[in-house]
Design a protein around this motif. Structure first.
Motif, PDB file in Angstrom:
ATOM      1  N   THR A 239       0.856  -1.183   0.000  1.00 44.17           N
ATOM      2  CA  THR A 239       0.000   0.000   0.000  1.00 44.17           C
ATOM      3  C   THR A 239       0.894   1.235   0.000  1.00 44.17           C
ATOM      4  O   THR A 239       2.072   1.170   0.388  1.00 44.17           O
ATOM      5  CB  THR A 239      -0.927   0.048   1.224  1.00 44.17           C
ATOM      6  N   TYR A 240       0.315   2.347  -0.413  1.00 44.08           N
ATOM      7  CA  TYR A 240       1.071   3.597  -0.374  1.00 44.08           C
ATOM      8  C   TYR A 240       1.546   3.881   1.047  1.00 44.08           C
ATOM      9  O   TYR A 240       2.675   4.338   1.253  1.00 44.08           O
ATOM     10  CB  TYR A 240       0.211   4.772  -0.872  1.00 44.08           C
ATOM     11  N   GLY A 241       0.707   3.597   2.027  1.00 38.99           N
ATOM     12  CA  GLY A 241       1.072   3.809   3.420  1.00 38.99           C
ATOM     13  C   GLY A 241       2.235   2.935   3.858  1.00 38.99           C
ATOM     14  O   GLY A 241       3.109   3.389   4.603  1.00 38.99           O
ATOM     15  N   GLU A 242       2.250   1.693   3.414  1.00 41.88           N
ATOM     16  CA  GLU A 242       3.367   0.797   3.750  1.00 41.88           C
ATOM     17  C   GLU A 242       4.671   1.313   3.153  1.00 41.88           C
ATOM     18  O   GLU A 242       5.715   1.304   3.824  1.00 41.88           O
ATOM     19  CB  GLU A 242       3.085  -0.621   3.253  1.00 41.88           C
ATOM     20  N   VAL A 243       4.613   1.772   1.912  1.00 45.51           N
ATOM     21  CA  VAL A 243       5.813   2.334   1.280  1.00 45.51           C
ATOM     22  C   VAL A 243       6.260   3.568   2.062  1.00 45.51           C
ATOM     23  O   VAL A 243       7.450   3.714   2.364  1.00 45.51           O
ATOM     24  CB  VAL A 243       5.568   2.675  -0.203  1.00 45.51           C
ATOM     25  N   ALA A 244       5.320   4.434   2.410  1.00 39.71           N
ATOM     26  CA  ALA A 244       5.657   5.634   3.179  1.00 39.71           C
ATOM     27  C   ALA A 244       6.300   5.267   4.515  1.00 39.71           C
ATOM     28  O   ALA A 244       7.286   5.884   4.923  1.00 39.71           O
ATOM     29  CB  ALA A 244       4.403   6.483   3.400  1.00 39.71           C
ATOM     30  N   ASP A 245       5.762   4.249   5.187  1.00 39.89           N
ATOM     31  CA  ASP A 245       6.334   3.812   6.466  1.00 39.89           C
ATOM     32  C   ASP A 245       7.755   3.295   6.288  1.00 39.89           C
ATOM     33  O   ASP A 245       8.647   3.610   7.084  1.00 39.89           O
ATOM     34  CB  ASP A 245       5.472   2.723   7.103  1.00 39.89           C
TER      35      ASP A 245
ATOM     36  N   LEU B 293       9.865   4.114   4.026  1.00 43.26           N
ATOM     37  CA  LEU B 293      10.734   5.247   3.709  1.00 43.26           C
ATOM     38  C   LEU B 293      10.863   6.240   4.867  1.00 43.26           C
ATOM     39  O   LEU B 293      11.666   7.162   4.809  1.00 43.26           O
ATOM     40  CB  LEU B 293      10.222   5.990   2.474  1.00 43.26           C
ATOM     41  N   GLY B 294      10.038   6.052   5.911  1.00 45.59           N
ATOM     42  CA  GLY B 294      10.094   6.946   7.059  1.00 45.59           C
ATOM     43  C   GLY B 294       9.333   8.237   6.865  1.00 45.59           C
ATOM     44  O   GLY B 294       9.621   9.242   7.515  1.00 45.59           O
ATOM     45  N   PHE B 295       8.341   8.225   5.975  1.00 45.37           N
ATOM     46  CA  PHE B 295       7.510   9.404   5.742  1.00 45.37           C
ATOM     47  C   PHE B 295       6.384   9.429   6.754  1.00 45.37           C
ATOM     48  O   PHE B 295       5.968   8.403   7.263  1.00 45.37           O
ATOM     49  CB  PHE B 295       6.902   9.382   4.345  1.00 45.37           C
ATOM     50  N   GLY B 296       5.814  10.605   6.962  1.00 43.27           N
ATOM     51  CA  GLY B 296       4.694  10.754   7.875  1.00 43.27           C
ATOM     52  C   GLY B 296       3.368  10.318   7.274  1.00 43.27           C
ATOM     53  O   GLY B 296       2.400  10.133   7.974  1.00 43.27           O
ATOM     54  N   GLY B 297       3.318  10.155   5.961  1.00 42.85           N
ATOM     55  CA  GLY B 297       2.081   9.755   5.298  1.00 42.85           C
ATOM     56  C   GLY B 297       2.348   9.429   3.841  1.00 42.85           C
ATOM     57  O   GLY B 297       3.461   9.584   3.347  1.00 42.85           O
ATOM     58  N   ALA B 298       1.310   8.975   3.168  1.00 47.65           N
ATOM     59  CA  ALA B 298       1.458   8.496   1.796  1.00 47.65           C
ATOM     60  C   ALA B 298       1.159   9.565   0.756  1.00 47.65           C
ATOM     61  O   ALA B 298       1.107   9.277  -0.422  1.00 47.65           O
ATOM     62  CB  ALA B 298       0.537   7.296   1.588  1.00 47.65           C
ATOM     63  N   GLY B 299       0.990  10.802   1.160  1.00 50.57           N
ATOM     64  CA  GLY B 299       0.563  11.851   0.248  1.00 50.57           C
ATOM     65  C   GLY B 299       1.525  12.205  -0.864  1.00 50.57           C
ATOM     66  O   GLY B 299       1.148  12.846  -1.829  1.00 50.57           O
ATOM     67  N   THR B 300       2.779  11.811  -0.766  1.00 54.47           N
ATOM     68  CA  THR B 300       3.769  12.199  -1.778  1.00 54.47           C
ATOM     69  C   THR B 300       4.117  11.061  -2.736  1.00 54.47           C
ATOM     70  O   THR B 300       5.043  11.194  -3.521  1.00 54.47           O
ATOM     71  CB  THR B 300       5.062  12.668  -1.100  1.00 54.47           C
TER      72      THR B 300
ATOM     73  N   LEU C 249       1.996  -2.408  -8.489  1.00 53.72           N
ATOM     74  CA  LEU C 249       2.130  -3.076  -7.189  1.00 53.72           C
ATOM     75  C   LEU C 249       2.064  -2.109  -6.011  1.00 53.72           C
ATOM     76  O   LEU C 249       2.126  -2.546  -4.863  1.00 53.72           O
ATOM     77  CB  LEU C 249       3.427  -3.880  -7.130  1.00 53.72           C
ATOM     78  N   ALA C 250       1.938  -0.829  -6.275  1.00 51.11           N
ATOM     79  CA  ALA C 250       1.728   0.163  -5.214  1.00 51.11           C
ATOM     80  C   ALA C 250       0.248   0.528  -5.255  1.00 51.11           C
ATOM     81  O   ALA C 250      -0.241   1.028  -6.272  1.00 51.11           O
ATOM     82  CB  ALA C 250       2.600   1.385  -5.451  1.00 51.11           C
ATOM     83  N   VAL C 251      -0.455   0.247  -4.157  1.00 46.82           N
ATOM     84  CA  VAL C 251      -1.918   0.341  -4.182  1.00 46.82           C
ATOM     85  C   VAL C 251      -2.479   1.162  -3.023  1.00 46.82           C
ATOM     86  O   VAL C 251      -1.834   1.331  -1.991  1.00 46.82           O
ATOM     87  CB  VAL C 251      -2.567  -1.067  -4.167  1.00 46.82           C
ATOM     88  N   ASN C 252      -3.691   1.608  -3.211  1.00 45.27           N
ATOM     89  CA  ASN C 252      -4.462   2.286  -2.183  1.00 45.27           C
ATOM     90  C   ASN C 252      -4.927   1.257  -1.161  1.00 45.27           C
ATOM     91  O   ASN C 252      -5.408   0.179  -1.543  1.00 45.27           O
ATOM     92  CB  ASN C 252      -5.655   2.986  -2.847  1.00 45.27           C
ATOM     93  N   ALA C 253      -4.810   1.557   0.111  1.00 43.94           N
ATOM     94  CA  ALA C 253      -5.191   0.598   1.164  1.00 43.94           C
ATOM     95  C   ALA C 253      -6.674   0.266   1.122  1.00 43.94           C
ATOM     96  O   ALA C 253      -7.070  -0.869   1.379  1.00 43.94           O
ATOM     97  CB  ALA C 253      -4.810   1.138   2.538  1.00 43.94           C
ATOM     98  N   GLY C 254      -7.498   1.237   0.806  1.00 48.40           N
ATOM     99  CA  GLY C 254      -8.945   1.017   0.809  1.00 48.40           C
ATOM    100  C   GLY C 254      -9.446   0.215  -0.380  1.00 48.40           C
ATOM    101  O   GLY C 254     -10.265  -0.688  -0.237  1.00 48.40           O
ATOM    102  N   THR C 255      -8.924   0.524  -1.554  1.00 51.12           N
ATOM    103  CA  THR C 255      -9.403  -0.129  -2.779  1.00 51.12           C
ATOM    104  C   THR C 255      -8.547  -1.311  -3.214  1.00 51.12           C
ATOM    105  O   THR C 255      -8.971  -2.114  -4.033  1.00 51.12           O
ATOM    106  CB  THR C 255      -9.456   0.866  -3.947  1.00 51.12           C
ATOM    107  N   GLU C 256      -7.320  -1.367  -2.688  1.00 51.67           N
ATOM    108  CA  GLU C 256      -6.324  -2.359  -3.105  1.00 51.67           C
ATOM    109  C   GLU C 256      -6.040  -2.291  -4.605  1.00 51.67           C
ATOM    110  O   GLU C 256      -5.690  -3.274  -5.244  1.00 51.67           O
ATOM    111  CB  GLU C 256      -6.737  -3.775  -2.684  1.00 51.67           C
TER     112      GLU C 256
END
Length: 111
Positions: free
Chosen positions: A25-31, A33-40, A63-70
């Motif tokens: 998920t975008y959030g997992e990638v952000a985590d 990378l140490g980002f505060g969120g997936a907005g970028t 393979l990078a997906v939205n957590a809600g829609t997958e």
């Protein structure tokens, strides 16, 4: 760190995901990378998307997906049919390629 350096890091994550037949998920990638969120994520995934298109590779960014829609975000203009594209990404031998450099991503970027 530049966005192209971050794109290189994400490239590594996504080719490992492809080998394991999974997505992030975008959030997992952000985590990771140490980002505060997936907005970028769009600005970091864009150079990867265009690099794949420029080289006739399957669209790795599927393979990078939205957590809600997958599902990948609608901004991924290189996708034809998500399930078919995902299978193409899984079947492709990403580790056979020489890893792209930051400059390669910069040259492919259309953002």
């Amino acid at each position: 760190m530049t966005r192209y350096q971050r794109s290189s890091q994400i490239w590594s994550l996504l080719i490992c995901a492809a080998r394991e037949r999974k997505s992030f998920t975008y959030g997992e990638v952000a985590d990771i990378l140490g980002f505060g969120g997936a907005g970028t994520m769009a600005q970091l995934l864009g150079p990867i998307m265009w690099f794949c298109e420029d080289n006739d590779y399957p669209p790795l960014t599927v393979l990078a997906v939205n957590a809600g829609t997958e599902m990948p975000g609608s901004g991924l203009s290189t996708l034809e049919e998500v399930n078919v594209d995902r299978e193409d990404v899984f079947a492709f031998d990403w580790f056979e390629l020489e890893p792209p450099q930051c400059e390669t991503f910069r040259n492919s970027d259309r953002g």
